[in-house]
Design an enzyme around this catalytic site. Structure first.
Site, PDB file in Angstrom:
ATOM      1  N   HIS A  96      14.917 -23.131  37.940  1.00 18.68           N
ATOM      2  CA  HIS A  96      16.328 -22.760  38.067  1.00 18.68           C
ATOM      3  C   HIS A  96      17.200 -23.793  37.369  1.00 18.68           C
ATOM      4  CE1 HIS A  96      20.235 -21.808  39.795  1.00 18.68           C
ATOM      5  NE2 HIS A  96      19.734 -20.615  40.056  1.00 18.68           N
ATOM      6  N   GLU A 166      19.299 -16.668  33.007  1.00 14.12           N
ATOM      7  CA  GLU A 166      20.519 -17.056  33.706  1.00 14.12           C
ATOM      8  C   GLU A 166      21.358 -17.942  32.792  1.00 14.12           C
ATOM      9  OE1 GLU A 166      19.514 -19.338  37.219  1.00 14.12           O
ATOM     10  OE2 GLU A 166      18.564 -20.818  35.946  1.00 14.12           O
TER      11      GLU A 166
END
Length: 253
Positions: A96, A166
Site C-alpha cells: 500500500h 492506487e
C-alpha cells in the site's frame, strides 16, 4: 470466463469495538450482489480481524493490511503470513502506498513480501501507483511498471493476485482519477502483463482501482472495461460501501 468483480474495503488504522460492530452490522444487513457477480473482502486492523471474521456474513471475506516478509521470529511488532493462515485469514494487502511512503517499503521489499505471502497460501492484493509529481512528469506508466516488475520477477503464479492501482494523489484527498485516467493506466498495466508475463495472466488478472472511490463515482468507474473492481478506503467505513459493492452489476448489465 470473465474476471469476477472484486471490491476490497481497507479500514486502515481506524475503528473501536463499537464502530466495528456498527460496520459489521451494516455489511450483514445490506443487500449486496451475489457472489457470482462480486467478490468482497474487508480489511480491518489486525486487532479486529478475528472478531470481524467470526461475525461477518460468510459471503464477505477478510484481509490483513500487511504481513512480514519472511517466517516469524525476532521481529517485534510484525505479523507473519503463517499467523494469518493459522487464523484462516485468506487475504492480505501488500505494498500500500502509505507503507511505501511512510515506512520506506521499496519495490523489491514489496515483491519479496508478495512472493512469501503467496508461498504460504495467502491471496494478495498487491498495490501499485504513482505520486502527483510522478504523474505530472509523465512517468506514471514507468512507475507502476517498475512496481509490477518487482513482483513479476519473484512469482510464477498470478492466480491468487489482485493488482490494485492506487494513484497516490487521489488517496484520501478527495481527488479522484477520471474514469478515463483510471482506464488508461489499467489498460497499460494489462498490456505490460501481456508483454512481460503472459497474455493469459494479463487477461485473467483482476486490476482494481483505489483512489477516493465513493458511492457517487463508482458506477462510472466500474463501467470501464479494464476496471475490475475497487480498493476502497474511507467509504468502506460507511453505508455507501454497499452501493460500491453493488456497482459490480454494471459489468453484468
Amino acid at each position: 470466463m470473465g474476471r469476477k468483480f472484486f471490491v476490497g474495503g481497507n479500514w486502515k488504522c481506524n475503528g473501536t469495538t463499537d464502530q466495528v460492530d456498527k460496520i459489521v452490522k451494516i455489511l450483514n444487513e445490506g443487500q449486496i450482489a451475489s457472489t457470482d457477480v462480486v467478490e468482497v473482502v474487508v480489511s480491518p486492523p489486525y486487532v479486529f480481524l478475528p472478531v470481524v471474521k467470526s461475525q461477518l456474513r460468510p459471503e464477505i471475506q477478510v484481509a490483513a493490511q500487511n504481513c512480514w516478509v519472511k517466517k516469524g521470529g525476532a521481529f517485534t511488532g510484525e505479523v507473519s503470513a503463517e499467523m494469518l493462515v493459522n487464523l484462516s485469514i485468506p487475504w492480505v494487502i501488500l505494498g500500500h502506498s502509505e507503507r511505501r511512503s511512510l515506512l520506506g517499503e521499496s519495490n523489491e521489499f514489496v515483491g519479496d513480501k508478495v512472493a512469501y505471502a503467496l508461498s504460504q497460501g495467502l491471496k494478495v492484493i498487491a498495490c501499485v501507483g504513482e505520486t502527483l509529481e510522478q504523474r505530472e512528469s509523465g512517468s506514471t506508466m514507468d512507475v507502476v511498471a517498475a512496481q509490477t516488475k518487482a513482483i513479476s520477477e519473484r512469482i510464477k503464479d498470478w492466480t491468487n493476485v489482485v493488482v490494485a492501482y492506487e494513484p497516490v494523489w487521489a488517496i484520501g484527498t478527495g481527488k479522484v482519477a477520471t474514469p478515463d485516467q483510471a482506464q488508461e493506466v489499467h489498460d497499460g498495466l494489462r498490456k505490460w502483463l501481456a508483454a512481460n508475463v503472459s497474455a493469459e495472466v494479463a487477461e485473467s488478472t483482476r486490476i482494481i482501482y483505489g483512489g477516493s472511490v465513493t458511492g457517487a463515482n463508482c458506477k462510472e468507474l466500474a463501467a470501464k472495461p479494464d476496471v475490475d473492481g475497487f480498493l476502497v478506503g474511507g467509504a468502506s467505513l460507511k453505508p455507501e460501501f454497499i452501493d460500491i459493492i453493488n456497482s459490480a452489476t454494471v459489468k453484468s448489465a
